[in-house]
Design an enzyme around this catalytic site. Structure first.
Site, short mmCIF file in Angstrom:
data_model
loop_
_atom_site.label_atom_id
_atom_site.label_comp_id
_atom_site.label_asym_id
_atom_site.label_seq_id
_atom_site.Cartn_x
_atom_site.Cartn_y
_atom_site.Cartn_z
N ARG A 1 0.77 -1.24 -0.07
CA ARG A 1 -0.02 -0.10 0.28
C ARG A 1 0.85 1.25 0.01
O ARG A 1 0.47 2.22 -0.40
CB ARG A 1 -0.69 -0.18 1.32
CG ARG A 1 -1.89 -1.29 1.28
CD ARG A 1 -2.74 -0.99 2.76
NE ARG A 1 -3.55 -2.16 2.64
CZ ARG A 1 -4.51 -2.06 3.57
NH1 ARG A 1 -4.88 -1.51 4.54
NH2 ARG A 1 -5.44 -3.48 3.61
N GLU B 1 -10.94 -1.14 -4.98
CA GLU B 1 -11.48 -0.20 -4.02
C GLU B 1 -10.63 0.73 -3.86
O GLU B 1 -9.48 0.74 -4.11
CB GLU B 1 -11.56 -1.09 -2.51
CG GLU B 1 -12.35 -0.16 -1.49
CD GLU B 1 -12.20 -0.82 -0.20
OE1 GLU B 1 -11.37 -1.55 0.08
OE2 GLU B 1 -13.38 -0.49 0.72
C1 LIG Z 1 -10.32 -2.01 6.90
C2 LIG Z 1 -10.06 -2.30 8.28
C3 LIG Z 1 -10.61 -3.79 8.35
O1 LIG Z 1 -9.74 -5.00 7.31
C4 LIG Z 1 -9.50 -6.18 8.15
N1 LIG Z 1 -8.52 -6.67 7.52
C5 LIG Z 1 -7.21 -6.02 7.31
N2 LIG Z 1 -6.58 -6.90 6.90
C6 LIG Z 1 -7.12 -8.08 6.39
C7 LIG Z 1 -6.70 -9.45 6.13
N3 LIG Z 1 -5.44 -9.61 5.67
N4 LIG Z 1 -7.65 -10.35 6.16
C8 LIG Z 1 -9.00 -9.99 6.54
N5 LIG Z 1 -9.37 -8.91 7.18
C9 LIG Z 1 -8.35 -8.06 7.03
C10 LIG Z 1 -9.39 -5.69 9.61
O2 LIG Z 1 -9.61 -6.89 10.46
C11 LIG Z 1 -10.40 -4.43 9.58
O3 LIG Z 1 -11.69 -5.11 9.90
#
Ligand SMILES: CC[C@H]1O[C@@H](n2cnc3c(N)ncnc32)[C@H](O)[C@@H]1O
Length: 484
Positions: A101, A172
């Site tokens: 990112r 997104e």
């Molecule tokens: C925008 C933030 C959200 O993205 C989720 N998130 C970020 N990276 C991952 C990931 N690698 N796998 C699942 N959920 C993820 C995090 O738990 C939070 O709910």
């Protein structure tokens, strides 16, 4: 380059594209030759085309389910997505890691190599740029539903090139929504320009007859964001994308917590996005909405987390959002296990199906809340066009510089950070401190009255303490942060 809200000339786009593809070794993959990419995208079956599946869901009044998910190793990532598809996901993500990112592909490479050696996830997502088109195509070819890249990237130009050439037909993000809530020191004119490139790439594919969906990131900081602010950012990013030739747009909203306000926000978001796109001449747009389950602090207790996920799903279904982004019972700890992520998908899908044929009865209360949000968004949009002397991109940069637009709790130094929200006595998000937000006095008075009524009922003065209490309340099991 002087920023302006104007479709990038194809010649200039191709020139810039040469530089973009050189920014990492996987950019020179043969599969990124545009003719190759067009050929592959045209071969993606419609049931794996994001825009096509979204349009169908909107037509049938369905709310489709999508989790977030991403792990570094290719094999593990494919296994994860296949498991989530089996759990009922209608769309799949690939959540991209934090190094990617920030365009830090060297660290992403190291993290990926170490993850492979140790067979453990040492990155917090899927490093799509390092994997390259061949592997990203393998991900798509291993599942039976559309895939979207989900990330938080101010400069997503190379990432977007790679994921779209791999047949991932949704991306997104946006120049505001993937900068202000995510980065500390990226100027808005840089991120807006980068996302004009990403949208111009989609515009190019649309010109070749390939439908690609774009989804601005609705929740922003995900903490007590007033609906008028996130809706305004969505409408701005939709307009900027449409100017670059994007046709299929999903505007987003992060759950606020009060049922009527959330349903009002999603519906007003849809109508005003359509209204502004029409007003500025973008007629043939395909618009959908996405509801994000609670983005603030989650309860640690897994039963309470599942209850919050179920309540969020209820609100999403009643708002008739086209898509719902799910959470998991591991949210308070961090990245969920595959199984926990699957539980969030299953519970959400069950609720959405139970509510498919039900809807919220129209009421004066709902209409009033929708009208308020509509007027607030018009105030903000008018100010942006005015300060930009008619140019939306310039206006956006200047509006943030002057605090006319301001996102609560954002890390970016380009955000004024003077606005403070707090809930009223129904738990609806109101604005306690407006800073320089471009809002009419009568609306400011309304917010003051609503917050005053709550403070009075709690026998305390209006103060920033209300905001602080509301930031933590949901993770403690209450919507409003009432004094003990
Ligand atoms: C925008 C933030 C959200 O993205 C989720 N998130 C970020 N990276 C991952 C990931 N690698 N796998 C699942 N959920 C993820 C995090 O738990 C939070 O709910």
């Amino acid at each position: 380059m002087k920023l302006k809200n104007k479709k990038i000339d194809l010649k200039d786009f191709f020139k810039e594209r040469e530089e973009v593809l050189q920014s990492w070794k996987t950019g020179s993959d043969f599969e990124l030759d545009l003719e190759e990419a067009v050929k592959y995208l045209k071969g993606v079956p419609s049931y794996k085309n994001f825009a096509f599946v979204l349009n169908k869901a909107k037509e049938h009044g369905e709310t489709l389910i999508q989790p977030r998910a991403g792990v570094p190793e290719l094999g593990e990532h494919i296994k994860l997505l296949q498991y989530l598809e089996k759990s009922g996901a209608d769309f799949l993500p690939s959540t991209i890691d934090s190094y990617t990112r920030q365009n830090r592909y060297i660290e992403a490479e190291k993290g990926l190599d170490e993850s492979v050696v140790k067979h453990r996830a040492l990155l917090n997502g899927f490093p799509a740029v390092n994997h390259g088109v061949k592997s990203c195509k393998q991900v798509l070819e291993s599942v039976n539903v559309p895939i979207e890249a989900r990330h938080g990237t101010p400069d997503a130009r190379l990432l977007s090139e790679i994921i779209h050439a791999s047949g991932w037909t949704s991306n997104e993000g946006g120049g505001i929504s993937y900068n202000i809530p995510y980065a500390k020191s990226i100027p808005l004119e840089v991120s807006i320009r980068n996302w004009q490139y990403c949208d111009r790439l989609v515009g190019y594919y649309e010109e070749q007859g390939i439908k690609i969906n774009r989804e601005p990131f609705g929740p922003l900081t995900g903490t007590l964001v007033p609906p008028c602010i996130s809706n305004t950012v969505m409408i701005i990013e939709a307009l900027l994308a449409a100017e670059q030739g994007v046709k299929n747009i999903t505007v987003g909203y992060g759950m606020g917590g009060n049922l009527i306000q959330d349903v009002a926000a999603v519906n007003t978001l849809y109508y005003q996005t359509k209204e502004y796109l029409d007003k500025y001449g973008y007629k043939d747009m395909e618009i959908s909405t996405v509801f994000h389950q609670w983005m603030g602090g989650f309860p640690a207790d897994e039963a309470e987390a599942m209850a919050l996920i179920s309540y969020s799903s209820t609100v999403a279904a009643l708002s008739k959002a086209t898509k719902l982004i799910t959470k998991s019972p591991h949210e308070s700890m961090g990245i969920p296990t595959m199984e926990a992520n699957g539980l969030g998908v299953k519970a959400s899908k069950f609720i959405v199906k139970m509510l498919k044929d039900q809807k919220i009865t129209r009421s004066a209360d709902l209409d009033d809340e929708m009208e308020l949000i509509r007027r607030e968004v018009d105030c903000l949009m008018d100010a942006v066009y005015k300060v930009g002397e008619g140019d939306l991109a310039v206006g956006t940069v200047r509006a943030f510089e002057q605090g006319l637009l301001d996102i609560p709790f954002a890390p970016s130094q380009y955000n004024a950070g003077k606005i403070f929200p707090a809930r009223d006595n129904d738990g609806r998000i109101r604005i306690l401190e407006f800073g320089s937000l471009a809002m009419s006095q009568d609306i400011k008075d309304f917010h003051y009255e609503k917050i005053k009524a709550r403070a009075d009922s709690e026998n305390r003065k209006i103060s920033f303490q209300l905001t602080v209490d509301d930031v933590y309340s949901v993770s403690k099991g209450a919507l409003i942060g009432r004094p003990l």
